[in-house]
Scaffold this motif. Structure first.
Motif, mmCIF file in Angstrom:
data_model
loop_
_atom_site.group_PDB
_atom_site.id
_atom_site.type_symbol
_atom_site.label_atom_id
_atom_site.label_comp_id
_atom_site.label_asym_id
_atom_site.label_seq_id
_atom_site.Cartn_x
_atom_site.Cartn_y
_atom_site.Cartn_z
ATOM 1 N N ALA A 34 0.729 -1.173 -0.035
ATOM 2 C CA ALA A 34 -0.070 0.057 -0.120
ATOM 3 C C ALA A 34 0.936 1.206 -0.038
ATOM 4 N N LEU A 35 2.186 1.134 0.593
ATOM 5 C CA LEU A 35 2.795 2.346 0.682
ATOM 6 C C LEU A 35 3.548 2.681 -0.632
ATOM 7 N N ASP A 36 4.016 1.478 -1.371
ATOM 8 C CA ASP A 36 4.469 1.618 -2.666
ATOM 9 C C ASP A 36 3.523 2.222 -3.377
ATOM 10 N N LEU A 79 -1.112 4.732 5.598
ATOM 11 C CA LEU A 79 -0.547 5.937 6.341
ATOM 12 C C LEU A 79 -0.883 6.335 7.695
ATOM 13 N N ALA A 80 -2.505 5.951 7.932
ATOM 14 C CA ALA A 80 -2.848 5.962 9.254
ATOM 15 C C ALA A 80 -1.895 5.383 10.409
ATOM 16 N N PHE A 81 -1.568 4.239 10.061
ATOM 17 C CA PHE A 81 -0.604 3.694 11.056
ATOM 18 C C PHE A 81 0.520 4.156 11.336
ATOM 19 N N ALA A 139 7.557 11.975 -3.720
ATOM 20 C CA ALA A 139 7.054 11.641 -2.292
ATOM 21 C C ALA A 139 7.924 10.265 -2.170
ATOM 22 N N PHE A 140 8.365 10.079 -0.780
ATOM 23 C CA PHE A 140 8.855 8.753 -0.555
ATOM 24 C C PHE A 140 8.555 8.537 0.990
ATOM 25 N N VAL A 141 8.729 7.093 1.334
ATOM 26 C CA VAL A 141 8.454 6.855 2.652
ATOM 27 C C VAL A 141 10.072 6.615 3.249
ATOM 28 N N ASP A 142 10.572 7.149 4.198
ATOM 29 C CA ASP A 142 11.795 6.745 4.680
ATOM 30 C C ASP A 142 11.639 5.578 5.707
#
Ligand SMILES: [Zn+2]
Ligand SMILES: [Zn+2]
Length: 186
Positions: free
Chosen positions: A10-12, A127-129, A150-153
């Protein structure tokens, strides 16, 4: 924090979704037409998505804009408000599933949900988590000049500043180094 396979997916998906947005008037939209959206759905192995239409395309673009705002949020309260709106508008039906050979995990989108609602529900909950875990700051925008991807670190000490595409991060330094050497070699 524990990041399960489906959360990772889901993040990807949400990162790729936000990054399909045109950066300015001169760059193309990564979701330019229904075919591009179909391709997006296929490449992210989204389950239970039916035939897509122009309506889906514009709805997904709206959801994309709202996710972009989550990544740009200055604090957790702002991000939480945005995520609440996204998830509430989509409607959710949490249910356990082990489809396609994956371990048991929870899907949030309602049965028969549109692709936009599917994205809003499942990516919104992923994202909520991060907000719940006090990890909202891992949802980042690249700091390289001319790049706001955008990215998730997911690094241990939350130290990533650049996305992993194009000439960002280390490649910025490598490029500068090569340019200097080339100049010196004349
Ligand atoms: Zn799944
Ligand atoms: Zn970048």
């Amino acid at each position: 924090m524990l990041i399960t396979h489906d959360t990772r997916c889901a993040l990807d998906t949400v990162v790729d979704l936000v990054n399909t947005a045109p950066e300015d008037d001169t760059t193309p939209d990564g979701l330019a037409d229904v075919a591009a959206l179909e391709n997006f759905v296929r490449s992210h192995e989204m389950s239970d998505v039916g035939a897509l239409s122009e309506f889906d395309l514009s709805a997904v673009r709206q959801v994309r804009e709202r996710f972009a705002a989550v990544f740009a949020a200055d604090d957790a309260r702002t991000a939480a408000g945005l995520i609440n709106e996204l998830v509430a508008a989509a409607g959710t039906t949490p249910r356990l599933t082990d489809h396609d050979g994956y371990d048991w995990h929870v899907h949030y989108f309602a049965p028969g949900a549109s692709v936009a609602d599917h994205l809003a529900a499942d990516c919104g909950m992923a994202l909520a988590f991060f907000v719940v875990a006090g990890e909202r700051e891992r949802l980042r925008r690249c700091e390289a000049p001319d790049c706001r991807r955008a990215f998730v670190d997911l690094s241990r000490n939350r130290s990533r500043r650049y996305c992993d595409s194009r000439t960002c991060g280390n490649r910025l330094h490598v490029a500068a180094y090569r340019a200097r050497r080339k100049e010196a070699a004349g």
